[in-house]
Write an enzyme that holds these catalytic residues in place. Structure first.
Site, PDB file in Angstrom:
ATOM      1  N   ASP A 132      77.465  20.582  72.078  1.00 54.61           N
ATOM      2  CA  ASP A 132      77.600  19.924  70.773  1.00 54.61           C
ATOM      3  C   ASP A 132      79.065  19.527  70.624  1.00 54.61           C
ATOM      4  O   ASP A 132      79.909  19.919  71.436  1.00 54.61           O
ATOM      5  CB  ASP A 132      77.170  20.924  69.672  1.00 54.61           C
ATOM      6  CG  ASP A 132      77.089  20.314  68.280  1.00 54.61           C
ATOM      7  OD1 ASP A 132      77.139  19.071  68.150  1.00 54.61           O
ATOM      8  OD2 ASP A 132      76.977  21.093  67.303  1.00 54.61           O
TER       9      ASP A 132
ATOM     10  N   GLN B 287      67.073  21.552  63.652  1.00 56.33           N
ATOM     11  CA  GLN B 287      67.415  20.944  64.941  1.00 56.33           C
ATOM     12  C   GLN B 287      66.877  21.784  66.092  1.00 56.33           C
ATOM     13  O   GLN B 287      66.344  21.244  67.071  1.00 56.33           O
ATOM     14  CB  GLN B 287      68.938  20.804  65.057  1.00 56.33           C
ATOM     15  CG  GLN B 287      69.380  20.132  66.332  1.00 56.33           C
ATOM     16  CD  GLN B 287      68.993  18.658  66.383  1.00 56.33           C
ATOM     17  OE1 GLN B 287      69.326  17.903  65.483  1.00 56.33           O
ATOM     18  NE2 GLN B 287      68.288  18.244  67.431  1.00 56.33           N
TER      19      GLN B 287
ATOM     20  N   ARG C 245      71.835  20.290  52.888  1.00 55.92           N
ATOM     21  CA  ARG C 245      72.880  20.354  53.922  1.00 55.92           C
ATOM     22  C   ARG C 245      74.174  20.706  53.204  1.00 55.92           C
ATOM     23  O   ARG C 245      74.638  19.953  52.348  1.00 55.92           O
ATOM     24  CB  ARG C 245      72.996  19.015  54.656  1.00 55.92           C
ATOM     25  CG  ARG C 245      74.239  18.935  55.522  1.00 55.92           C
ATOM     26  CD  ARG C 245      74.230  17.764  56.469  1.00 55.92           C
ATOM     27  NE  ARG C 245      73.318  18.017  57.579  1.00 55.92           N
ATOM     28  CZ  ARG C 245      73.315  17.308  58.708  1.00 55.92           C
ATOM     29  NH1 ARG C 245      74.164  16.315  58.884  1.00 55.92           N
ATOM     30  NH2 ARG C 245      72.462  17.598  59.668  1.00 55.92           N
TER      31      ARG C 245
ATOM     32  N   ARG D   1      62.830  15.469  65.540  1.00 53.89           N
ATOM     33  CA  ARG D   1      63.198  15.970  64.208  1.00 53.89           C
ATOM     34  C   ARG D   1      62.146  15.523  63.191  1.00 53.89           C
ATOM     35  O   ARG D   1      61.743  16.291  62.315  1.00 53.89           O
ATOM     36  CB  ARG D   1      64.583  15.419  63.784  1.00 53.89           C
ATOM     37  CG  ARG D   1      65.762  15.973  64.545  1.00 53.89           C
ATOM     38  CD  ARG D   1      66.032  17.424  64.203  1.00 53.89           C
ATOM     39  NE  ARG D   1      66.305  17.653  62.806  1.00 53.89           N
ATOM     40  CZ  ARG D   1      67.483  17.461  62.190  1.00 53.89           C
ATOM     41  NH1 ARG D   1      68.513  17.059  62.896  1.00 53.89           N
ATOM     42  NH2 ARG D   1      67.632  17.703  60.893  1.00 53.89           N
TER      43      ARG D   1
HETATM   44  N1  NVA Z   1      77.766  21.230  64.850  1.00 56.84           N
HETATM   45  C1  NVA Z   1      77.690  19.914  64.234  1.00 56.84           C
HETATM   46  C2  NVA Z   1      76.274  19.449  64.191  1.00 56.84           C
HETATM   47  C3  NVA Z   1      76.085  18.079  63.578  1.00 56.84           C
HETATM   48  C4  NVA Z   1      74.643  17.674  63.500  1.00 56.84           C
HETATM   49  C5  NVA Z   1      78.307  19.967  62.839  1.00 56.84           C
HETATM   50  O1  NVA Z   1      78.066  20.947  62.121  1.00 56.84           O
HETATM   51  O2  NVA Z   1      79.044  19.047  62.483  1.00 56.84           O
HETATM   52  N1   CP Z   2      71.607  16.204  64.544  1.00 61.57           N
HETATM   53  C1   CP Z   2      71.796  15.967  63.236  1.00 61.57           C
HETATM   54  O1   CP Z   2      71.554  16.816  62.374  1.00 61.57           O
HETATM   55  O2   CP Z   2      72.248  14.710  62.970  1.00 61.57           O
HETATM   56  P1   CP Z   2      72.780  14.153  61.567  1.00 61.57           P
HETATM   57  O3   CP Z   2      74.111  14.825  61.295  1.00 61.57           O
HETATM   58  O4   CP Z   2      72.919  12.674  61.785  1.00 61.57           O
HETATM   59  O5   CP Z   2      71.786  14.489  60.497  1.00 61.57           O
END
Ligand code: NVA
Ligand code: CP
Length: 305
Positions: free
Chosen positions: A219, A133, A103, A287
Site C-alpha cells: 500500500d 477492502q 470514513r 468492492r
Molecule cells: N492506507 C491508505 C489506504 C487508502 C485507501 C490510507 O489510509 O490512506
Molecule cells: N481503496 C480505497 O479505499 O480507495 P478510495 O480511497 O478511492 O476509496
C-alpha cells in the site's frame, strides 16, 4: 442488538463464508443484468472525513443497484466539521437513514458513533482499519486461487490500516501473514486489535517475507493523515518497493494486490502492478460486490437462495 462492521473480526468465519457465497451470487446476477432490488426504500448515509474514489462510488452505486438510495455527507459542509459531538450526530443521522458508512480518522470516532446509532454502521476506512477492502481482497483471492485458509500473504511496507486488517483477517480465517516493514514502522499488535501473534511473522528483509507467498501485497508509504511525514517516509521505505525480484521470490502462481490508489515507482514498480500477476482491477471491482452483500446482510440477515 444492531450489527455493525467496524473491524474485520466483527464477522465470524461462518458469516464470512456466507458473505463470500452471497457476493458470488450478487456479482453473477449483476454481470447478467438481472435486476435485484432487496433494499427498495432503504437509504445509506455515507460520511467522509477523508478523500475517496472507490469507497464512495462502490457504496453509492451498490446501494442504487440494490434498489435503495445513498446520501453523501462530508465534514467540510456538515455540522460534524464544526464540532457537533459525534454521539449527537449518530443519534440524529440514524433516525433518518437505515444504514451508515463512515470514513474517518481514529477508530474511536466510529466506535462512539456506532454506540449511539440505531442502525448498522460500516467502517469505510479509519486510521487503524480498512475492513471492506480486505473483504474485497479475500473474495478476489478466492476467485483466482480458491480458499485462503492455510495460505501465506506477504505484506510489504507500512504497518497501516490495511496491514492491521490483513492481520485480523488471518486470525479469523486461519492463514499466515509475512510482514516486512522498515525499522520504526513495525506492527503494533494491540493497535491492530490482535489476540496473539500466531498468524504473523516479521521479516527484516522484504525478500524473505515474499518467499513462498501465495499473495504479495502493499500500500502507499504515506496514508491519509500522515502527509507531514511524506519526505521522511520516502527515504525510510525506499527498499520496500515491490518489484519483479520480490514477485519471483514468491510462489510461481502468486498474485499481486494493492487497494489503490497506487504510486508507481514508490511502493510498487509499474512492471508488477501492470503485470500478469496483478489482480488489482478485479480487486477494485469486487468492492462493489462484497459491499452489496454486506449491506444486504446487515439489513436483512441471511437470505435463502
Ligand atoms: N492506507 C491508505 C489506504 C487508502 C485507501 C490510507 O489510509 O490512506
Ligand atoms: N481503496 C480505497 O479505499 O480507495 P478510495 O480511497 O478511492 O476509496
Amino acid at each position: 442488538m444492531v450489527k455493525h462492521f467496524l473491524q474485520f473480526r466483527d464477522l465470524s468465519r461462518d458469516e464470512l463464508a456466507y458473505l463470500f457465497e452471497r457476493t458470488r451470487l450478487i456479482k453473477n446476477r449483476f454481470k447478467k443484468y438481472q435486476p435485484y432490488h432487496p433494499l427498495v426504500d432503504r437509504s445509506l448515509a455515507m460520511i467522509f472525513e477523508k478523500s475517496s474514489t472507490r469507497t464512495r462510488l462502490s457504496f453509492e452505486a451498490g446501494m442504487q443497484q440494490l434498489g435503495g438510495s445513498a446520501i453523501y455527507l462530508n465534514t467540510r459542509d456538515t455540522q460534524l466539521g464544526r464540532g457537533e459531538p459525534v454521539e449527537d450526530a449518530a443519534e440524529v443521522i440514524s433516525r433518518m437513514v437505515d444504514i451508515v458508512m463512515i470514513r474517518t480518522f481514529e477508530q474511536d470516532i466510529i466506535e462512539r458513533f456506532a454506540a449511539h446509532s440505531r442502525v448498522p454502521v460500516i467502517n469505510g476506512l479509519t486510521n487503524e482499519y480498512h475492513p471492506c477492502q480486505i473483504l474485497a481482497d479475500i473474495f478476489t483471492f478466492i476467485e483466482h486461487r480458491g480458499s485462503i485458509r492455510g495460505k501465506t500473504v506477504a505484506w510489504i511496507g507500512d504497518s497501516n490500516n490495511m496491514c492491521n486488517t490483513w492481520l485480523q483477517a488471518a486470525e479469523v480465517l486461519g492463514f499466515n501473514v509475512h510482514v516486512s516493514t522498515p525499522p520504526g514502522y513495525e506492527v503494533e499488535p494491540e493497535r491492530a486489535g490482535l489476540y496473539g501473534t500466531d498468524h504473523f511473522e516479521s521479516f527484516a528483509d522484504p525478500m524473505d517475507a515474499c518467499r513462498g507467498a501465495d499473495l504479495v501485497t502493499t500500500d502507499v508509504w504515506t496514508s491519509m493523515g500522515w502527509e507531514a511525514e511524506n519526505e521522511e517516509r520516502l527515504k525510510a521505505f525506499a527498499d520496500w518497493q515491490v518489484d519483479a525480484e520480490m514477485m519471483a521470490a514468491a510462489k510461481s502462481g502468486a498474485v499481486f494486490m494493492h487497494c489503490l490508489p497506487a504510486h508507481r515507482g514508490e511502493e510498487v514498480t509499474a512492471e508488477v502492478i501492470d503485470g500478469a500477476q496483478s489482480v488489482v482491477w478485479d480487486e477494485a471491482e469486487n468492492r462493489l460486490h462484497v459491499q452489496k452483500a454486506l449491506m444486504e446482510y446487515l439489513l436483512l440477515g441471511r437470505i435463502e437462495s
